[in-house]
Design an enzyme around this catalytic site. Structure first.
Site, PDB file in Angstrom:
ATOM      1  NE  ARG A  28       7.422  49.230  47.792  1.00  0.00           N
ATOM      2  CZ  ARG A  28       7.004  49.807  48.903  1.00  0.00           C
ATOM      3  NH1 ARG A  28       7.855  50.265  49.744  1.00  0.00           N
ATOM      4  NH2 ARG A  28       5.730  49.966  49.157  1.00  0.00           N
TER       5      ARG A  28
ATOM      6  CB  SER B 171      14.647  52.867  49.237  1.00  0.00           C
ATOM      7  OG  SER B 171      14.068  53.708  50.187  1.00  0.00           O
TER       8      SER B 171
ATOM      9  CD  GLU C  68      12.775  50.384  45.944  1.00  0.00           C
ATOM     10  OE1 GLU C  68      12.700  50.377  47.175  1.00  0.00           O
ATOM     11  OE2 GLU C  68      12.385  51.333  45.247  1.00  0.00           O
TER      12      GLU C  68
HETATM   13  C1  LIG Z   1      13.426  60.586  45.036  1.00  0.00           C
HETATM   14  C2  LIG Z   1      12.740  59.234  44.865  1.00  0.00           C
HETATM   15  C3  LIG Z   1      11.798  58.813  45.787  1.00  0.00           C
HETATM   16  C4  LIG Z   1      11.146  57.573  45.620  1.00  0.00           C
HETATM   17  N1  LIG Z   1      10.235  57.183  46.564  1.00  0.00           N
HETATM   18  C5  LIG Z   1       9.599  55.992  46.429  1.00  0.00           C
HETATM   19  C6  LIG Z   1       8.632  55.567  47.408  1.00  0.00           C
HETATM   20  O1  LIG Z   1       8.336  56.269  48.366  1.00  0.00           O
HETATM   21  N2  LIG Z   1       8.044  54.363  47.241  1.00  0.00           N
HETATM   22  C7  LIG Z   1       8.315  53.557  46.154  1.00  0.00           C
HETATM   23  O2  LIG Z   1       7.729  52.473  46.058  1.00  0.00           O
HETATM   24  N3  LIG Z   1       9.221  53.925  45.214  1.00  0.00           N
HETATM   25  C8  LIG Z   1       9.872  55.124  45.325  1.00  0.00           C
HETATM   26  N4  LIG Z   1      10.797  55.505  44.386  1.00  0.00           N
HETATM   27  C9  LIG Z   1      11.124  54.577  43.280  1.00  0.00           C
HETATM   28  C10 LIG Z   1      10.394  54.880  41.937  1.00  0.00           C
HETATM   29  O3  LIG Z   1       9.956  56.198  41.863  1.00  0.00           O
HETATM   30  C11 LIG Z   1       9.216  53.961  41.705  1.00  0.00           C
HETATM   31  O4  LIG Z   1       9.639  52.618  41.671  1.00  0.00           O
HETATM   32  C12 LIG Z   1       8.491  54.243  40.375  1.00  0.00           C
HETATM   33  O5  LIG Z   1       7.314  53.463  40.281  1.00  0.00           O
HETATM   34  C13 LIG Z   1       9.335  53.991  39.141  1.00  0.00           C
HETATM   35  O6  LIG Z   1       8.623  54.504  38.032  1.00  0.00           O
HETATM   36  P1  LIG Z   1       9.353  54.929  36.709  1.00  0.00           P
HETATM   37  O7  LIG Z   1       8.298  55.290  35.725  1.00  0.00           O
HETATM   38  O8  LIG Z   1      10.365  55.967  36.995  1.00  0.00           O
HETATM   39  O9  LIG Z   1      10.045  53.572  36.301  1.00  0.00           O
HETATM   40  P2  LIG Z   1      11.429  53.391  35.520  1.00  0.00           P
HETATM   41  O10 LIG Z   1      12.554  53.747  36.422  1.00  0.00           O
HETATM   42  O11 LIG Z   1      11.367  54.067  34.214  1.00  0.00           O
HETATM   43  O12 LIG Z   1      11.437  51.823  35.327  1.00  0.00           O
HETATM   44  C14 LIG Z   1      11.625  50.986  36.450  1.00  0.00           C
HETATM   45  C15 LIG Z   1      11.462  49.523  36.011  1.00  0.00           C
HETATM   46  O13 LIG Z   1      10.125  49.308  35.556  1.00  0.00           O
HETATM   47  C16 LIG Z   1      10.118  48.905  34.183  1.00  0.00           C
HETATM   48  N5  LIG Z   1       8.985  49.589  33.561  1.00  0.00           N
HETATM   49  C17 LIG Z   1       8.699  50.925  33.574  1.00  0.00           C
HETATM   50  N6  LIG Z   1       7.523  51.149  32.954  1.00  0.00           N
HETATM   51  C18 LIG Z   1       7.069  49.942  32.547  1.00  0.00           C
HETATM   52  C19 LIG Z   1       5.904  49.500  31.860  1.00  0.00           C
HETATM   53  N7  LIG Z   1       4.958  50.346  31.452  1.00  0.00           N
HETATM   54  N8  LIG Z   1       5.764  48.167  31.601  1.00  0.00           N
HETATM   55  C20 LIG Z   1       6.721  47.274  31.997  1.00  0.00           C
HETATM   56  N9  LIG Z   1       7.830  47.624  32.652  1.00  0.00           N
HETATM   57  C21 LIG Z   1       8.001  48.943  32.925  1.00  0.00           C
HETATM   58  C22 LIG Z   1      11.462  49.326  33.621  1.00  0.00           C
HETATM   59  O14 LIG Z   1      11.851  48.502  32.534  1.00  0.00           O
HETATM   60  C23 LIG Z   1      12.354  49.146  34.825  1.00  0.00           C
HETATM   61  O15 LIG Z   1      12.680  47.781  34.967  1.00  0.00           O
HETATM   62  C24 LIG Z   1      11.473  56.752  44.516  1.00  0.00           C
HETATM   63  C25 LIG Z   1      12.433  57.180  43.581  1.00  0.00           C
HETATM   64  C26 LIG Z   1      13.056  58.414  43.755  1.00  0.00           C
HETATM   65  C27 LIG Z   1      14.070  58.864  42.754  1.00  0.00           C
END
Ligand SMILES: Cc1cc2nc3c(=O)[nH]c(=O)nc-3n(C[C@H](O)[C@H](O)[C@H](O)COP(=O)(O)OP(=O)(O)OC[C@H]3O[C@@H](n4cnc5c(N)ncnc54)[C@H](O)[C@@H]3O)c2cc1C
Length: 353
Positions: A165, A248, A347
């Site tokens: 992570r 998480s 996280e």
């Molecule tokens: C129901 C649920 C289940 C999940 N299961 C998992 C799992 O099994 N495994 C896991 O690893 N994660 C899991 N996650 C966490 C999450 O989905 C991941 O971390 C995902 O990659 C976040 O993507 P996002 O586009 O929503 O990021 P955001 O929430 O929009 O952003 C997260 C962070 O990344 C930064 N960011 C986003 N895009 C960029 C970019 N292009 N360049 C630079 N910075 C950026 C943002 O500024 C912020 O700091 C889960 C979340 C939920 C709600």
């Protein structure tokens, strides 16, 4: 590209929290992204990139600057041979749509990540992983826009420093780099080396699996993971109150030898026998176990902030504000620290303004 004023942030996040952004825009490509950054820089506004909003918690009083949401979809094949396909994927592309595309093309490597919300651009940041696969295993390189120098940087896999992570983007470059493209190698080689227990059991139970062709097997894996995730409310679904989360909220702690010895002694004094996994880097402890043995349980709710009924690592907005949710997170961390001497790391990205 339109810039909205005073846009409510909460609906753009899966945990549905956060006040208003002074400015908000959606960028579907690099040109729009550059224009939005010029707008922010030209007016001296701070800015923050988000995408699916599934790993971020904004404060109740919002964000006094520009929030840039990356969206849109672009997948281009840049190399294709008998063993693999290399693809370039625009950061705004939804991870799950990309996985669907991979399976439709009979390509493996990301099928176990099915159902994770968010965009492909965010995946390298915390080296997204689930059910035995991590995105860092298939990434060839990451292309990111350096907002300080207005230039692009290309990071090869080694330079990304992927770990559990984490990556260099989380550790060293938070807010300085915007990931715009990811180069991924998807495989045409044999599959069937799925190691995750729940997944293996489902494969063993499925009579026809061995006779499935490659695409059918990949679809079976995807559907099975969807089923397992749904049971744990780990599929984001507005109609499932237990999924209004960031997934998480806490990371599983990794301890070195002496930290582990101290922790194990404390646990034994409480007549507990905590599970752990030993690997080359030390001892991996279950954060869920620590939480459940520190006075909390699945379904615990206080002032609308709670722990999911299906998953003890997921903090859920059952009807609270950010302050209340973070208070619960802190309470959990303090109790775990007092009980086991371990500080749980959070996280999601908690935005402070
Ligand atoms: C129901 C649920 C289940 C999940 N299961 C998992 C799992 O099994 N495994 C896991 O690893 N994660 C899991 N996650 C966490 C999450 O989905 C991941 O971390 C995902 O990659 C976040 O993507 P996002 O586009 O929503 O990021 P955001 O929430 O929009 O952003 C997260 C962070 O990344 C930064 N960011 C986003 N895009 C960029 C970019 N292009 N360049 C630079 N910075 C950026 C943002 O500024 C912020 O700091 C889960 C979340 C939920 C709600």
């Amino acid at each position: 590209m339109r810039i909205y004023e005073n846009e409510l942030i909460a609906p753009y996040t899966t945990i549905n929290l956060g006040g208003r952004a002074r400015f908000f825009c959606i960028c579907n490509n690099e040109d729009e992204l550059k224009k939005s950054i010029e707008f922010a820089k030209g007016n001296n506004y701070s800015f923050k990139v988000i995408s699916g909003g599934s790993n971020v918690v904004f404060p109740d009083d919002g964000y006094n600057g520009l929030i840039i949401q990356l969206s849109g979809e672009k997948i281009s094949v840049i190399e294709d041979n008998d063993l693999y396909k290399i693809v370039e994927v625009w950061a705004g592309t939804k991870l799950d749509d990309f996985i669907k595309w991979s399976i439709e093309n009979s390509l493996s490597g990301v099928e176990c990540l099915s159902g994770i919300p968010g965009s492909i651009g965010a995946t390298p940041i915390q080296n997204v992983g689930a059910y035995g696969q991590q995105i860092g295993e298939v990434i060839k390189s990451v292309i990111a826009y350096d907002v300080n120098n207005n230039s692009y940087i290309n990071f090869n896999n080694d330079e990304c420093k992927f770990g559990y992570r984490t990556s260099i983007f989380k550790k060293n470059y938070k807010n300085n780099l915007i990931i715009t493209k990811i180069i991924i190698e998807l495989s045409k080689r044999d599959i069937d080396n799925y190691s995750y227990k729940d997944l293996k059991e489902e494969i063993e139970k499925c009579n026809g699996y061995d006779n499935f062709n490659r695409k059918e097997k990949l679809n079976f894996i995807r559907n099975t993971i969807y089923k397992i995730r749904k049971r744990k409310s780990m599929i984001y679904d507005k109609s499932d109150p237990d999924s209004i989360s960031c997934g998480s909220f806490f990371l599983n702690p990794h301890l070195n030898e002496s930290e582990f010895k101290k922790f194990y002694k404390l646990a034994k004094e409480k007549n507990l026998d905590p599970p752990y996994l030993k690997d080359n880097s030390g001892y991996k402890i279950s954060a869920a176990y620590l939480i459940e043995n520190s006075g909390f349980h699945k379904g615990y709710i206080k002032n609308g902030a709670g722990i999911s009924k299906k998953h003890s690592l997921a903090l859920v907005n059952y009807g609270c504000d950010t302050k209340t949710l973070l208070k619960l997170a802190e309470e959990i961390r303090i109790n775990v620290k007092n009980n086991f001497g371990i500080t749980l790391d959070i996280e999601p990205d908690i935005i402070n303004m």
